[in-house]
Write an enzyme that holds these catalytic residues in place. Structure first.
Site, PDB file in Angstrom:
ATOM      1  N   ARG A   8      30.428  45.299  -2.215  1.00 40.44           N
ATOM      2  CA  ARG A   8      29.189  45.764  -1.572  1.00 40.44           C
ATOM      3  C   ARG A   8      27.988  44.905  -1.946  1.00 40.44           C
ATOM      4  O   ARG A   8      26.889  45.403  -2.181  1.00 40.44           O
ATOM      5  CB  ARG A   8      28.932  47.241  -1.913  1.00 40.44           C
ATOM      6  CG  ARG A   8      30.048  48.180  -1.490  1.00 40.44           C
ATOM      7  CD  ARG A   8      30.266  48.180   0.015  1.00 40.44           C
ATOM      8  NE  ARG A   8      31.359  49.053   0.380  1.00 40.44           N
ATOM      9  CZ  ARG A   8      32.626  48.654   0.544  1.00 40.44           C
ATOM     10  NH1 ARG A   8      32.943  47.379   0.366  1.00 40.44           N
ATOM     11  NH2 ARG A   8      33.568  49.503   0.872  1.00 40.44           N
ATOM     12  N   SER A  33      29.521  56.224   3.600  1.00 41.18           N
ATOM     13  CA  SER A  33      29.764  56.554   2.191  1.00 41.18           C
ATOM     14  C   SER A  33      28.446  56.486   1.430  1.00 41.18           C
ATOM     15  O   SER A  33      27.752  55.464   1.457  1.00 41.18           O
ATOM     16  CB  SER A  33      30.765  55.581   1.574  1.00 41.18           C
ATOM     17  OG  SER A  33      32.021  55.703   2.196  1.00 41.18           O
ATOM     18  N   GLU A  63      25.155  53.781  -2.545  1.00 36.74           N
ATOM     19  CA  GLU A  63      25.481  52.655  -1.683  1.00 36.74           C
ATOM     20  C   GLU A  63      24.410  52.485  -0.609  1.00 36.74           C
ATOM     21  O   GLU A  63      24.158  51.387  -0.128  1.00 36.74           O
ATOM     22  CB  GLU A  63      26.852  52.875  -1.032  1.00 36.74           C
ATOM     23  CG  GLU A  63      27.347  51.720  -0.208  1.00 36.74           C
ATOM     24  CD  GLU A  63      28.789  51.887   0.223  1.00 36.74           C
ATOM     25  OE1 GLU A  63      29.055  51.696   1.419  1.00 36.74           O
ATOM     26  OE2 GLU A  63      29.641  52.216  -0.615  1.00 36.74           O
TER      27      GLU A  63
END
Length: 299
Positions: A174, A224, A294
């Site tokens: 990420r 998410s 995130e």
């Protein structure tokens, strides 16, 4: 903002003043941006960056807004929306695809399938743009952009057009070099492999079916909510702490998948942040594991 608007008119480029950012995020949350611009090419972005620098105006770049939470009070900035105006997808050679930053990942996956190219199936159903996918090294079901992405073109913080290749992209979980370098991604080059269309279609259908079965796609969210802690799954930890269905205002931990905070109806940025803080604090207190968001928060 006047000089930026003048530039929009010169380029015949669409723009909007005091635009609700709730229209530009999948969370459907966020106050107004002072100015929203829809550039059509790299050269326009370069010009907008240079004028913004001269005028001391903050620029923010948004794709589909699928990993973004915008402050309820809005953004005192100019927002560049990279959408299908910068969504060209084409073959470079038999196994290489170029995709503009504004192209949707789902459209890119279909293009790869149509040309019997495999390696992108993992991204089928990720609700973001190609630029956003490269920026955060998007991934799912065992695949990541770093497996196939080898070059990005960009406009840097001074308005210069450039590119990064291979290890200079610094792709990790990420994360990419673009988190720190303040460049605006304008295009991607992806190396895939020849495959069987039937096999590719079966995998794409399987993954989209799994998404629909397990994820709360019927509600606005940013996907998410937390990064995966090493050795754990954020959703499982949140569920084990008894937080399934927990709500703060209009924000709720999804009853379908605890890794998602959803906008159940009328949620504010403050609601989402308070619920995320509650989840993080509770998991750390009960499990000793620190959750990291995130979702990117912008104000």
């Amino acid at each position: 903002m006047t000089k930026l608007i003048e530039l929009c008119k010169k380029f015949n480029c669409e723009y909007a003043e005091n635009e609700p950012m709730s229209k530009h995020t999948t969370f459907k949350i966020g106050g107004n941006a002072k100015l929203v611009i829809y550039p059509e090419n790299e050269e326009q972005i370069s010009s907008f960056v240079k004028v913004a620098n001269e005028c001391g105006i903050r620029l923010i770049t948004v794709g589909n807004g699928s990993n973004l939470l915008v402050d309820d009070d809005g953004i005192d900035a100019c927002v560049l929306i990279l959408d299908d105006r910068m969504g060209e997808i084409r073959l470079v050679d038999d196994e290489t695809i170029y995709a503009g930053a504004g192209a949707m990942l789902i459209k890119l996956c279909r293009f790869a399938y149509e040309h019997s190219l495999t390696g992108l199936e993992f991204a089928y159903g990720i609700p973001g743009t190609c630029g956003g996918g490269a920026f955060m090294n998007a991934g799912a079901y065992g695949g990541e952009m770093k497996d196939i992405l080898f070059k990005c073109t960009h406009v840097d913080a001074n308005g210069n057009i450039g590119q990064l290749e291979n290890e200079d992209l610094r792709l990790s979980y990420r994360h990419s070099a673009y988190y720190e370098n303040n460049c605006i991604i304008t295009g991607l080059y992806l190396k895939l492999k020849k495959g069987n269309k039937v096999d590719i279609k079966e995998k794409m259908d399987d993954l989209i079916s799994r998404r629909r079965d397990k994820q709360p796609l019927e509600y606005p969210s940013a996907g998410s909510t937390f990064k995966r802690p090493e050795g754990y799954f954020a959703g499982a930890l949140i569920e084990e702490c008894g937080l399934r269905g927990k709500s703060v205002g209009g924000a709720q931990v999804s009853e379908k998948h605890c890794g998602f905070v959803i906008n159940k109806g009328g949620a504010t940025c403050k609601d989402v942040l308070e619920l995320c803080r509650l989840c993080s604090d509770t998991v750390f207190e009960k499990k000793g594991v620190k959750l990291e968001m995130e979702i990117r928060v912008t104000k």
